[in-house]
Design a protein around this motif. Sequence first.
Motif, PDB file in Angstrom:
ATOM      1  N   PRO A 289       0.832  -1.222   0.000  1.00  0.00           N
ATOM      2  CA  PRO A 289       0.000   0.000   0.000  1.00  0.00           C
ATOM      3  C   PRO A 289       0.856   1.258   0.000  1.00  0.00           C
ATOM      4  O   PRO A 289       1.909   1.311   0.641  1.00  0.00           O
ATOM      5  N   LEU A 290       0.401   2.265  -0.728  1.00  0.00           N
ATOM      6  CA  LEU A 290       1.112   3.537  -0.787  1.00  0.00           C
ATOM      7  C   LEU A 290       0.887   4.336   0.493  1.00  0.00           C
ATOM      8  O   LEU A 290      -0.111   4.127   1.196  1.00  0.00           O
ATOM      9  N   GLU A 295      -1.514   7.824  -1.906  1.00  0.00           N
ATOM     10  CA  GLU A 295      -2.692   7.064  -2.330  1.00  0.00           C
ATOM     11  C   GLU A 295      -3.849   8.006  -2.656  1.00  0.00           C
ATOM     12  O   GLU A 295      -4.569   7.812  -3.644  1.00  0.00           O
ATOM     13  N   GLU A 296      -4.022   9.030  -1.845  1.00  0.00           N
ATOM     14  CA  GLU A 296      -5.095   9.999  -2.102  1.00  0.00           C
ATOM     15  C   GLU A 296      -4.864  10.717  -3.431  1.00  0.00           C
ATOM     16  O   GLU A 296      -5.790  10.919  -4.221  1.00  0.00           O
ATOM     17  N   GLN A 299      -5.599   8.212  -6.335  1.00  0.00           N
ATOM     18  CA  GLN A 299      -7.025   7.911  -6.502  1.00  0.00           C
ATOM     19  C   GLN A 299      -7.820   9.107  -7.010  1.00  0.00           C
ATOM     20  O   GLN A 299      -8.885   8.935  -7.615  1.00  0.00           O
ATOM     21  N   HIS A 367       0.406  -0.418  -8.762  1.00  0.00           N
ATOM     22  CA  HIS A 367      -0.919   0.155  -8.487  1.00  0.00           C
ATOM     23  C   HIS A 367      -1.760   0.147  -9.769  1.00  0.00           C
ATOM     24  O   HIS A 367      -1.271   0.518 -10.841  1.00  0.00           O
TER      25      HIS A 367
END
Length: 530
Positions: A289-290, A295-296, A299, A367
């Motif tokens: 996971p980043l 990650e935000e 996405q 990802h």
Amino acid sequence: RRQCGGGTGFHHKRALFSLCLVSCDGGNILVVPLDVSHWVNMKVILEELHSRGHNLTVIRASNSWYIPEESPLYTSISVEMDESMEDFFDVYLEEQLRAQREGASFWTFLKLTTHWMSMFSNFQEMWAEVFIKIVEDQKVLQSILESKYELILTDPAMAVGLYLAKFLKLPVVLNVRWITSGEGHFALAPSPLSYIPVPGSGLTDKMNFIQRVKNFLLSSIDLFQQKFMVEPCYFAIREKYFEGRFDIISLLQEADIWLFRSDFVFDYPRPTMPNVVYIGGFQCKPAQPLPADLEEFVQSTGEHGVIIMTLGTLVNALPADLTDEVARVFAKLPQKVIWRHKGATPSTLGNNTLIVDWMPQKDLLGHPQIKLFVAHGGTNGVQEAIYYGVPVLGIPLFFDQYDNLLRLQDRGAAKILELSDLNADTFEQGIQEVLHTDSYRMNIQRMSRLHRDQPLAPMDQAVFWVEYVMRHKGAPHLRTEAYRMPWYSYYSLDVLLLMLTVLTALIVSTLGVFRFLCCRRRKKSKAKQN
């Protein structure tokens, strides 16, 4: 512990392998690595060996660029070095980038080749001095002898590890793709130049006559470099510390196992040897996971996805004008961009572009939102693009980068954009082509499936063979005897000479007999006439 592999089937195979593996108690391993990106590769193997209980000692330069003196993985032996590799590289990289922008010419090629040979020779001389300092420092040498190392693990792009192994009479495992004379296969296995391209040639395994001539000439340059620029750096060592005549190539051929950082999903098929173990992509793992903020950002782009760009560990930034052009193109795209860039912030930077000093490259490539990888074509990045199945827009800068990208382009998984052709228009066209032509993603994902479909993960193979050498105190049964043969015997020139001598003798003898018979007949004929 996670390794390179795809699907549950792989994990079942790995579990079975672990059950069947002959145990190997933690051993003592002496490591002689190379700095910069080569150290990144070596460190991954050291982490795995350390996790399996092995004791590691790393020989490093006191002014090492990337290799820390203190580490939980290993103890270190630091050797004073007068100059830093970083000083050499800064000047060389600047010249390379300038030459790339000017475009190829014979004189540019000659200048850069001469400069590289000189710089590479200086590196070898520096490491030859390291060998002398180790063996003449009684305290360090006694410590090494008392540690009772079971093997040496070394990167043979510098020959010091090979000489140290011979001096200490230890088995050798090579973490290798590059050696002192170029690509490792050329020193070990039959390498027909008719279909095996020399690194730096920019050729594939399908060559016309002119390309084969070029390939032959470039191979000659590698041989010249080895014989006249590298070997002399170690003459003094051979004279003082060793008996008998040998060279670096014979030391390479004496190595027990070659852990080769490539595979035949990436490289072209070619002859090989039984002690070569292919571990291409060994550094890859399922993506983690980043970090939350990254990650935000990833996405937030929605269906358009993300482009990532990096030019590797050696180049912090392109020239300022090109950086502005690249940023201008990124700013126009609907995708978001994560760009590893350490230079001045481009004046044309868009709101969709995040500039970072460092990025978790493997976790990003794994990802699902990543649509394109803009890369320089280093071996690690290319292998990771294959493993994670991300198409590449390549901007090769130097060394083996063009050839690495060419292997992807030849298989329809990448597009190459040379620095001399790089501007806003060509960069945008390249991005749009790779993003919106489905074949690029389909081809790289096919390569990914092929790469992952192995009975054992590359890292498991690497560790197994290191421990194999330790268990059996070497692997001489896997080595060719070619290194013991003089060159004329290797190519059977002495046999051919004998055959030609015999054939010539037979022809001369036959002609002599016929001549004798003819003369005798003539004499009889004249006698009858008389």
